[in-house]
Design a protein around this motif. Structure first.
Motif, PDB file in Angstrom:
ATOM      1  N   VAL A   1     -26.388 -46.793  14.352  1.00 44.46           N
ATOM      2  CA  VAL A   1     -24.960 -46.871  14.047  1.00 44.46           C
ATOM      3  C   VAL A   1     -24.731 -47.670  12.765  1.00 44.46           C
ATOM      4  N   VAL A   2     -25.432 -48.803  12.644  1.00 44.18           N
ATOM      5  CA  VAL A   2     -25.293 -49.647  11.461  1.00 44.18           C
ATOM      6  C   VAL A   2     -25.701 -48.879  10.201  1.00 44.18           C
ATOM      7  N   MET A   3     -26.829 -48.180  10.263  1.00 42.88           N
ATOM      8  CA  MET A   3     -27.323 -47.475   9.087  1.00 42.88           C
ATOM      9  C   MET A   3     -26.406 -46.322   8.673  1.00 42.88           C
ATOM     10  N   VAL A   4     -25.856 -45.609   9.665  1.00 46.99           N
ATOM     11  CA  VAL A   4     -24.943 -44.508   9.350  1.00 46.99           C
ATOM     12  C   VAL A   4     -23.681 -45.046   8.683  1.00 46.99           C
ATOM     13  N   ARG A   5     -23.110 -46.116   9.226  1.00 49.85           N
ATOM     14  CA  ARG A   5     -21.887 -46.671   8.656  1.00 49.85           C
ATOM     15  C   ARG A   5     -22.155 -47.323   7.298  1.00 49.85           C
ATOM     16  N   TYR A   6     -23.316 -47.923   7.156  1.00 54.07           N
ATOM     17  CA  TYR A   6     -23.712 -48.501   5.867  1.00 54.07           C
ATOM     18  C   TYR A   6     -23.813 -47.403   4.807  1.00 54.07           C
ATOM     19  N   ALA A   7     -24.455 -46.293   5.162  1.00 52.86           N
ATOM     20  CA  ALA A   7     -24.624 -45.181   4.217  1.00 52.86           C
ATOM     21  C   ALA A   7     -23.280 -44.590   3.822  1.00 52.86           C
ATOM     22  N   ARG A   8     -22.338 -44.501   4.772  1.00 57.72           N
ATOM     23  CA  ARG A   8     -21.013 -43.967   4.462  1.00 57.72           C
ATOM     24  C   ARG A   8     -20.276 -44.861   3.474  1.00 57.72           C
TER      25      ARG A   8
ATOM     26  N   THR B   1     -21.701 -47.136   1.294  1.00 52.76           N
ATOM     27  CA  THR B   1     -22.397 -47.375   0.030  1.00 52.76           C
ATOM     28  C   THR B   1     -22.908 -46.103  -0.634  1.00 52.76           C
ATOM     29  N   HIS B   2     -22.957 -45.008   0.128  1.00 52.60           N
ATOM     30  CA  HIS B   2     -23.539 -43.745  -0.354  1.00 52.60           C
ATOM     31  C   HIS B   2     -25.019 -43.924  -0.713  1.00 52.60           C
TER      32      HIS B   2
ATOM     33  N   VAL C   1     -31.238 -45.198   1.468  1.00 51.68           N
ATOM     34  CA  VAL C   1     -32.196 -46.292   1.642  1.00 51.68           C
ATOM     35  C   VAL C   1     -31.445 -47.614   1.566  1.00 51.68           C
ATOM     36  N   PRO C   2     -31.480 -48.424   2.619  1.00 51.16           N
ATOM     37  CA  PRO C   2     -30.710 -49.674   2.621  1.00 51.16           C
ATOM     38  C   PRO C   2     -31.283 -50.714   1.669  1.00 51.16           C
ATOM     39  N   ASP C   3     -30.424 -51.535   1.130  1.00 52.19           N
ATOM     40  CA  ASP C   3     -30.826 -52.629   0.245  1.00 52.19           C
ATOM     41  C   ASP C   3     -31.017 -53.877   1.099  1.00 52.19           C
ATOM     42  N   LEU C   4     -32.242 -54.137   1.506  1.00 53.03           N
ATOM     43  CA  LEU C   4     -32.519 -55.254   2.408  1.00 53.03           C
ATOM     44  C   LEU C   4     -32.330 -56.612   1.721  1.00 53.03           C
ATOM     45  N   ALA C   5     -32.389 -56.630   0.389  1.00 52.64           N
ATOM     46  CA  ALA C   5     -32.214 -57.891  -0.340  1.00 52.64           C
ATOM     47  C   ALA C   5     -30.799 -58.436  -0.194  1.00 52.64           C
ATOM     48  N   THR C   6     -29.839 -57.555   0.106  1.00 47.09           N
ATOM     49  CA  THR C   6     -28.443 -57.990   0.235  1.00 47.09           C
ATOM     50  C   THR C   6     -28.020 -58.134   1.693  1.00 47.09           C
ATOM     51  N   LEU C   7     -28.977 -58.061   2.608  1.00 44.99           N
ATOM     52  CA  LEU C   7     -28.672 -58.199   4.029  1.00 44.99           C
ATOM     53  C   LEU C   7     -28.038 -59.561   4.294  1.00 44.99           C
TER      54      LEU C   7
ATOM     55  N   ASP D   1     -18.302 -54.735  12.733  1.00 48.87           N
ATOM     56  CA  ASP D   1     -17.507 -54.343  11.558  1.00 48.87           C
ATOM     57  C   ASP D   1     -17.712 -55.308  10.395  1.00 48.87           C
ATOM     58  N   SER D   2     -17.653 -56.617  10.687  1.00 48.10           N
ATOM     59  CA  SER D   2     -17.785 -57.596   9.608  1.00 48.10           C
ATOM     60  C   SER D   2     -19.186 -57.569   9.013  1.00 48.10           C
ATOM     61  N   PHE D   3     -20.201 -57.345   9.853  1.00 46.60           N
ATOM     62  CA  PHE D   3     -21.571 -57.282   9.360  1.00 46.60           C
ATOM     63  C   PHE D   3     -21.754 -56.105   8.396  1.00 46.60           C
ATOM     64  N   ILE D   4     -21.269 -54.931   8.790  1.00 46.95           N
ATOM     65  CA  ILE D   4     -21.420 -53.737   7.958  1.00 46.95           C
ATOM     66  C   ILE D   4     -20.607 -53.874   6.674  1.00 46.95           C
ATOM     67  N   LYS D   5     -19.395 -54.392   6.809  1.00 49.81           N
ATOM     68  CA  LYS D   5     -18.552 -54.590   5.626  1.00 49.81           C
ATOM     69  C   LYS D   5     -19.217 -55.556   4.648  1.00 49.81           C
ATOM     70  N   ASP D   6     -19.724 -56.678   5.175  1.00 51.56           N
ATOM     71  CA  ASP D   6     -20.359 -57.682   4.340  1.00 51.56           C
ATOM     72  C   ASP D   6     -21.575 -57.095   3.617  1.00 51.56           C
ATOM     73  N   TRP D   7     -22.435 -56.433   4.377  1.00 48.58           N
ATOM     74  CA  TRP D   7     -23.657 -55.880   3.804  1.00 48.58           C
ATOM     75  C   TRP D   7     -23.357 -54.816   2.751  1.00 48.58           C
ATOM     76  N   SER D   8     -22.440 -53.911   3.063  1.00 42.41           N
ATOM     77  CA  SER D   8     -22.137 -52.835   2.121  1.00 42.41           C
ATOM     78  C   SER D   8     -21.476 -53.369   0.850  1.00 42.41           C
ATOM     79  N   PHE D   9     -20.594 -54.370   0.994  1.00 39.24           N
ATOM     80  CA  PHE D   9     -19.974 -54.967  -0.188  1.00 39.24           C
ATOM     81  C   PHE D   9     -21.027 -55.619  -1.076  1.00 39.24           C
ATOM     82  N   ARG D  10     -21.939 -56.356  -0.468  1.00 38.81           N
ATOM     83  CA  ARG D  10     -22.985 -57.005  -1.262  1.00 38.81           C
ATOM     84  C   ARG D  10     -23.844 -55.966  -1.967  1.00 38.81           C
ATOM     85  N   SER D  11     -24.206 -54.899  -1.256  1.00 43.42           N
ATOM     86  CA  SER D  11     -25.054 -53.864  -1.843  1.00 43.42           C
ATOM     87  C   SER D  11     -24.386 -53.205  -3.044  1.00 43.42           C
ATOM     88  N   LYS D  12     -23.055 -53.019  -2.959  1.00 45.96           N
ATOM     89  CA  LYS D  12     -22.343 -52.305  -4.012  1.00 45.96           C
ATOM     90  C   LYS D  12     -21.995 -53.190  -5.207  1.00 45.96           C
ATOM     91  N   TYR D  13     -21.756 -54.490  -4.967  1.00 48.35           N
ATOM     92  CA  TYR D  13     -21.135 -55.283  -6.029  1.00 48.35           C
ATOM     93  C   TYR D  13     -21.855 -56.570  -6.417  1.00 48.35           C
TER      94      TYR D  13
END
Length: 332
Positions: free
Chosen positions: A22-29, A31-32, A35-41, A168-180
């Motif tokens: 679930v986390v990976m699917v929502r993360y991909a949606r 960030t597009h 492959v997840p960016d583990l450095a920004t976890l 929600d906060s975990f996915i939002k935090d991770w995706s924001f870090r990965s993108k910006y």
């Protein structure tokens, strides 16, 4: 009993796998990225604010916050519109910009109370415009700040992490870090300069599609804002800290005669209540090209604001010194 343990282990593994899926699917949606960016976890959840969590990690590195003699604390109005580097270069003492998105004065007071007696702080600068008057709908919890800096153990780490954790906060935090977090000239950047400021440049500036430009807000909520400033002022007096509140300008196309009256009223009330603790830059002539939107500024605007602030502070210091010499009879 052995079969029960096997079942528990199997279902635990299954639940973990489903959760990760679930986390990976929502993360991909978000960030597009497949492959997840583990450095920004995200490793810390001090609050449910992405920017504040990132700023805390930055502030703890090299004791940036605890060793600063001047702190700039505010929302993105402080983060983008005031340069801690210029303040350091001018006054010769370390300044750090501790501002983050949506960080309002009553939240500033919450954090300052936790750190009372722990800071090297001599001067607190609070930049603001009317966005700070708005009611806080995010209900950000800042109670973990003290433990983040002073209780660096496994127990406090997990207590902070899980007290603010949600999917929600975990996915939002991770995706924001990965993108910006890697880009230093983008509307939602989490890449802070060494002094904590984020000064944006008009050349090659990237405005994310989800970013909406800031427009003028009226003065609804000013009473609560003033109450928070009273608390901060008492805190500063108690701890012998110089307080400076800086009223920032809007881009000219945001202003009307009625809005100018609102701004004049706010400036008058604060000047009466706080005297030399208040610096009114609401009428500072910042060029339209130096604004990102109605209130956020590019680097040129931040330099103009910081320079005007320095001029005011220097002028007031000279006046105080003159009066002191005059009172002591040292003037010729």
């Amino acid at each position: 009993m052995k079969k029960l343990y096997v079942k528990l282990l199997f279902h635990s593994f299954l639940l973990l796998a489903i959760t990760m899926g679930v986390v990976m699917v929502r993360y991909a949606r978000r960030t597009h990225k497949i492959v997840p960016d583990l450095a920004t976890l995200p490793s810390h959840f001090i609050s449910n604010s992405v920017c504040f969590n990132a700023k805390l990690e930055h502030a703890r590195q090299n004791d940036r916050l605890l060793s600063a003699r001047t702190l700039i604390i505010g929302s993105s109005m402080g983060l983008n519109n005031v340069s801690a580097k210029i303040l350091t270069q001018t006054f010769g003492e370390k300044a750090y910009n501790f501002s983050s998105w949506g960080f309002k004065p009553h939240e500033t007071f919450q954090v300052l109370k936790q750190l009372e007696g722990k800071l090297a702080l001599k001067h607190l600068i609070i930049p603001f415009n009317h966005t700070e008057f708005l009611a806080d709908t995010k209900q950000i919890d800042y109670n973990g700040v003290y433990t983040h800096f002073f209780e660096k153990n496994v127990v406090s780490y997990f207590r902070n992490f899980f007290s603010n954790f949600s999917m929600d906060s975990f996915i939002k935090d991770w995706s924001f870090r990965s993108k910006y977090i890697y880009d230093d000239n983008v509307g939602f950047t989490l890449k802070f300069s060494d002094d904590g400021s984020v000064l944006l440049r008009p050349n090659n500036f990237i405005r994310p599609q989800e970013a909406t430009g800031l427009a003028y807000y009226d003065t609804t909520g000013f009473a609560r804002f003033s109450s928070s400033l009273d608390s901060i002022s008492r805190y500063c007096n108690r701890n012998h800290i110089q307080l400076t509140m800086v009223y920032l300008p809007w881009r000219k196309d945001q202003l009307t005669p009625a809005r100018n009256q609102q701004i004049a009223h706010v400036a008058s009330v604060l000047a009466t209540n706080y005297n030399n603790q208040f610096v009114n830059l609401s009428r500072l002539p910042v060029a339209d090209k130096d604004f990102v939107d109605g209130g956020h500024m590019f680097e040129g605007g931040a330099i103009a604001v910081t320079s005007a602030l320095i001029d005011t502070l220097t002028s007031r210091t000279n006046v105080v010194a003159f009066r002191h010499r005059q009172a002591s009879g040292k003037l010729l």
